[in-house]
Scaffold this motif. Sequence first.
Motif, PDB file in Angstrom:
ATOM      1  N   TYR A   1       0.808  -1.359   0.131  1.00 29.56           N
ATOM      2  CA  TYR A   1       0.011   0.128   0.046  1.00 29.56           C
ATOM      3  C   TYR A   1       0.776   1.250   0.094  1.00 29.56           C
ATOM      4  CZ  TYR A   1       0.945  -0.666   5.064  1.00 29.56           C
ATOM      5  OH  TYR A   1       1.495  -0.809   6.104  1.00 29.56           O
TER       6      TYR A   1
ATOM      7  N   TYR B   1       3.520   4.005  -2.000  1.00 32.32           N
ATOM      8  CA  TYR B   1       3.357   4.589  -3.460  1.00 32.32           C
ATOM      9  C   TYR B   1       3.752   3.560  -4.509  1.00 32.32           C
ATOM     10  CZ  TYR B   1       4.239   7.600  -7.374  1.00 32.32           C
ATOM     11  OH  TYR B   1       4.101   8.153  -8.430  1.00 32.32           O
ATOM     12  N   THR B   2       4.940   2.974  -4.310  1.00 37.89           N
ATOM     13  CA  THR B   2       5.231   2.211  -5.528  1.00 37.89           C
ATOM     14  C   THR B   2       4.588   0.849  -5.443  1.00 37.89           C
ATOM     15  OG1 THR B   2       7.428   3.248  -4.970  1.00 37.89           O
ATOM     16  CG2 THR B   2       7.408   1.462  -6.770  1.00 37.89           C
TER      17      THR B   2
ATOM     18  N   ARG C   1       2.078  -3.999   7.404  1.00 42.63           N
ATOM     19  CA  ARG C   1       1.795  -4.043   8.801  1.00 42.63           C
ATOM     20  C   ARG C   1       0.559  -3.013   9.230  1.00 42.63           C
ATOM     21  NH1 ARG C   1       7.084  -0.174  10.568  1.00 42.63           N
ATOM     22  NH2 ARG C   1       6.606   1.602   9.300  1.00 42.63           N
TER      23      ARG C   1
ATOM     24  N   LYS D   1      -4.851   0.295   6.071  1.00 42.13           N
ATOM     25  CA  LYS D   1      -4.582   0.333   4.771  1.00 42.13           C
ATOM     26  C   LYS D   1      -4.559  -0.692   3.824  1.00 42.13           C
ATOM     27  CE  LYS D   1      -1.135   4.155   6.041  1.00 42.13           C
ATOM     28  NZ  LYS D   1       0.198   4.471   6.010  1.00 42.13           N
TER      29      LYS D   1
ATOM     30  N   CYS E   1       8.435  -4.335  -1.496  1.00 40.36           N
ATOM     31  CA  CYS E   1       8.235  -2.749  -1.761  1.00 40.36           C
ATOM     32  C   CYS E   1       8.393  -1.892  -0.800  1.00 40.36           C
ATOM     33  CB  CYS E   1       6.912  -2.789  -2.618  1.00 40.36           C
ATOM     34  SG  CYS E   1       6.856  -3.608  -4.071  1.00 40.36           S
TER      35      CYS E   1
HETATM   36  N1  LIG Z   1      14.481   0.652  -7.316  1.00 44.67           N
HETATM   37  C1  LIG Z   1      13.999   1.868  -7.711  1.00 44.67           C
HETATM   38  O1  LIG Z   1      14.216   2.168  -8.721  1.00 44.67           O
HETATM   39  C2  LIG Z   1      12.680   2.211  -6.709  1.00 44.67           C
HETATM   40  C3  LIG Z   1      11.616   2.839  -7.273  1.00 44.67           C
HETATM   41  C4  LIG Z   1      10.657   3.271  -6.263  1.00 44.67           C
HETATM   42  C5  LIG Z   1      10.757   3.122  -4.986  1.00 44.67           C
HETATM   43  N2  LIG Z   1      11.931   2.509  -4.685  1.00 44.67           N
HETATM   44  C6  LIG Z   1      12.246   2.264  -3.071  1.00 44.67           C
HETATM   45  O2  LIG Z   1      11.126   1.588  -2.559  1.00 44.67           O
HETATM   46  C7  LIG Z   1      10.943   2.009  -1.199  1.00 44.67           C
HETATM   47  C8  LIG Z   1       9.384   2.442  -1.029  1.00 44.67           C
HETATM   48  O3  LIG Z   1       9.025   3.740  -1.759  1.00 44.67           O
HETATM   49  P1  LIG Z   1       7.833   4.243  -1.769  1.00 44.67           P
HETATM   50  O4  LIG Z   1       7.751   5.479  -2.270  1.00 44.67           O
HETATM   51  O5  LIG Z   1       6.645   3.438  -2.316  1.00 44.67           O
HETATM   52  O6  LIG Z   1       7.576   4.470  -0.143  1.00 44.67           O
HETATM   53  P2  LIG Z   1       6.141   4.944   0.827  1.00 44.67           P
HETATM   54  O7  LIG Z   1       5.027   5.374  -0.202  1.00 44.67           O
HETATM   55  O8  LIG Z   1       6.737   5.604   1.717  1.00 44.67           O
HETATM   56  O9  LIG Z   1       5.878   3.206   1.226  1.00 44.67           O
HETATM   57  C9  LIG Z   1       6.714   2.628   2.068  1.00 44.67           C
HETATM   58  C10 LIG Z   1       5.935   1.134   2.319  1.00 44.67           C
HETATM   59  O10 LIG Z   1       6.721   0.439   2.942  1.00 44.67           O
HETATM   60  C11 LIG Z   1       6.291   0.032   4.355  1.00 44.67           C
HETATM   61  N3  LIG Z   1       7.476   0.205   5.310  1.00 44.67           N
HETATM   62  C12 LIG Z   1       8.547   1.042   5.474  1.00 44.67           C
HETATM   63  N4  LIG Z   1       9.088   0.702   6.597  1.00 44.67           N
HETATM   64  C13 LIG Z   1       8.556  -0.428   7.036  1.00 44.67           C
HETATM   65  C14 LIG Z   1       9.018  -1.338   7.988  1.00 44.67           C
HETATM   66  N5  LIG Z   1      10.003  -1.169   8.835  1.00 44.67           N
HETATM   67  N6  LIG Z   1       8.173  -2.358   8.196  1.00 44.67           N
HETATM   68  C15 LIG Z   1       7.076  -2.860   7.524  1.00 44.67           C
HETATM   69  N7  LIG Z   1       6.804  -1.953   6.445  1.00 44.67           N
HETATM   70  C16 LIG Z   1       7.423  -0.921   6.191  1.00 44.67           C
HETATM   71  C17 LIG Z   1       5.293   1.233   4.448  1.00 44.67           C
HETATM   72  O11 LIG Z   1       4.484   0.794   5.342  1.00 44.67           O
HETATM   73  P3  LIG Z   1       3.798   1.789   6.694  1.00 44.67           P
HETATM   74  O12 LIG Z   1       3.039   2.752   5.959  1.00 44.67           O
HETATM   75  O13 LIG Z   1       2.911   0.914   7.583  1.00 44.67           O
HETATM   76  O14 LIG Z   1       5.117   2.275   7.270  1.00 44.67           O
HETATM   77  C18 LIG Z   1       4.663   1.508   3.257  1.00 44.67           C
HETATM   78  O15 LIG Z   1       3.783   0.416   2.733  1.00 44.67           O
HETATM   79  C19 LIG Z   1      11.797   3.135  -1.003  1.00 44.67           C
HETATM   80  O16 LIG Z   1      12.816   2.584  -0.248  1.00 44.67           O
HETATM   81  C20 LIG Z   1      12.328   3.650  -2.317  1.00 44.67           C
HETATM   82  O17 LIG Z   1      13.302   4.195  -2.242  1.00 44.67           O
HETATM   83  C21 LIG Z   1      12.778   2.092  -5.246  1.00 44.67           C
END
Ligand SMILES: NC(=O)c1ccc[n+]([C@@H]2O[C@H](COP(=O)([O-])OP(=O)(O)OC[C@H]3O[C@@H](n4cnc5c(N)ncnc54)[C@H](OP(=O)(O)O)[C@@H]3O)[C@@H](O)[C@H]2O)c1
Length: 355
Positions: free
Chosen positions: A10, A12-13, A33, A37, A73
């Motif tokens: 849930y 962004y990515t 977790r 959501k 993710c």
């Molecule tokens: N390789 C690439 O090109 C690429 C592209 C896009 C994104 N990313 C990476 O992907 C990650 C996510 O990006 P996003 O923009 O989707 O972030 P986001 O919208 O903040 O979402 C993060 C997700 O991870 C969960 N999460 C974070 N810490 C956690 C933990 N300790 N235990 C359990 N769940 C956890 C969050 O859940 P909660 O809301 O419950 O905290 C949420 O579901 C980032 O590290 C970003 O750098 C990489």
Amino acid sequence: MDTMLVYGSYGYTGRLVVERAIEQGIEPVLAGRDTAKLEAQATEWGLDCRVFGLEHSDIVAQHIAEFDVVLNCAGPFVHTHEPIVEACLSRGTHYLDITGEIEVFEAIASRSERAEEAGVTLLPGVGFDVVPSDCLASHLGNALPEATHLALGFDSLGAPSPGTALTMVEGLEAGGAVREDGKIRRTPPGWKSRSIDFGHRERTAVTIPWGDVSTADRTTGIPNIEFYMALPPQAIRALRLSQHLGPLLTNSLVKDGLRSFIERAIDGPDAEERQQGESRLWGEVSNGEERLIARLTTPNGYTLTAETAVESARRALDGETPNGYQTPSTAFGTDYVLEFDGVVRQDAREPTHSE
Ligand SMILES: NC(=O)c1ccc[n+]([C@@H]2O[C@H](COP(=O)([O-])OP(=O)(O)OC[C@H]3O[C@@H](n4cnc5c(N)ncnc54)[C@H](OP(=O)(O)O)[C@@H]3O)[C@@H](O)[C@H]2O)c1
């Protein structure tokens, strides 16, 4: 039936990944977790979900055991990869994620032998970082097998998502990184800059600790690796100044403040921005005598991330991935990235100083 779990579905990515999976006829099980959501997302798409945090290894392992593939993710991955990877190794489940964090690649790579013994694929970095740059590195490494230096870079990623912004802020504390003589060396942030012709325009670019500093070594064996990001000169100055924030960033109050600012202020690119956005990648290999350059044009980084992550996970589900630690190009070949819509590669041979 073979099954796939998307953890952090849930975010962004994660949401883009789930939508792409459904478009491709895959029905993943959603996980994370936050009960509210997760249930809202599962109801929206008519999918199953599993609510669990990552604190207790036995609970993580119980859930993972049901699945053939996990696509993680949830980032920053430095906080999430370990319990999931360990559960995958113990339960024979393939692990993929979309990290770009050097220390996460290194930690997962160090489990390669265990993964081979367990018949498990460990394939981190199946997003924009590092699929296109890893395929570019592989292409250049093949073109100049005796290369000693590899430089890679990108331009115009567009606006970041909340998780990317948070991961970058957390990374500031560690500074920059390059690979020298086969070893990863920590550097100050914005350590080196140069002018790079990305094909559509010439930009100033600065070294950043992108995942390829880890992965391109395994992909190419080239001992010296730098990764550059195009930035305006004033942003490069700010990045360099950020080294003085290092001690401040270890303070949990400052970290919490930044985290809450990011959550309030950053939404990530909307559908229109993702559709219009484009990224440019550039790579250069050299051996002191010869210098080869290649460039890639790709769709917006988040669009490509959803596509490459889902396709990589589908291949793992279909048993098409080798066991052990893999980079995208060691798993699927040098030209893997060219299979995605809107990705174009161009080669150029540059004159050396003596020509
Ligand atoms: N390789 C690439 O090109 C690429 C592209 C896009 C994104 N990313 C990476 O992907 C990650 C996510 O990006 P996003 O923009 O989707 O972030 P986001 O919208 O903040 O979402 C993060 C997700 O991870 C969960 N999460 C974070 N810490 C956690 C933990 N300790 N235990 C359990 N769940 C956890 C969050 O859940 P909660 O809301 O419950 O905290 C949420 O579901 C980032 O590290 C970003 O750098 C990489």
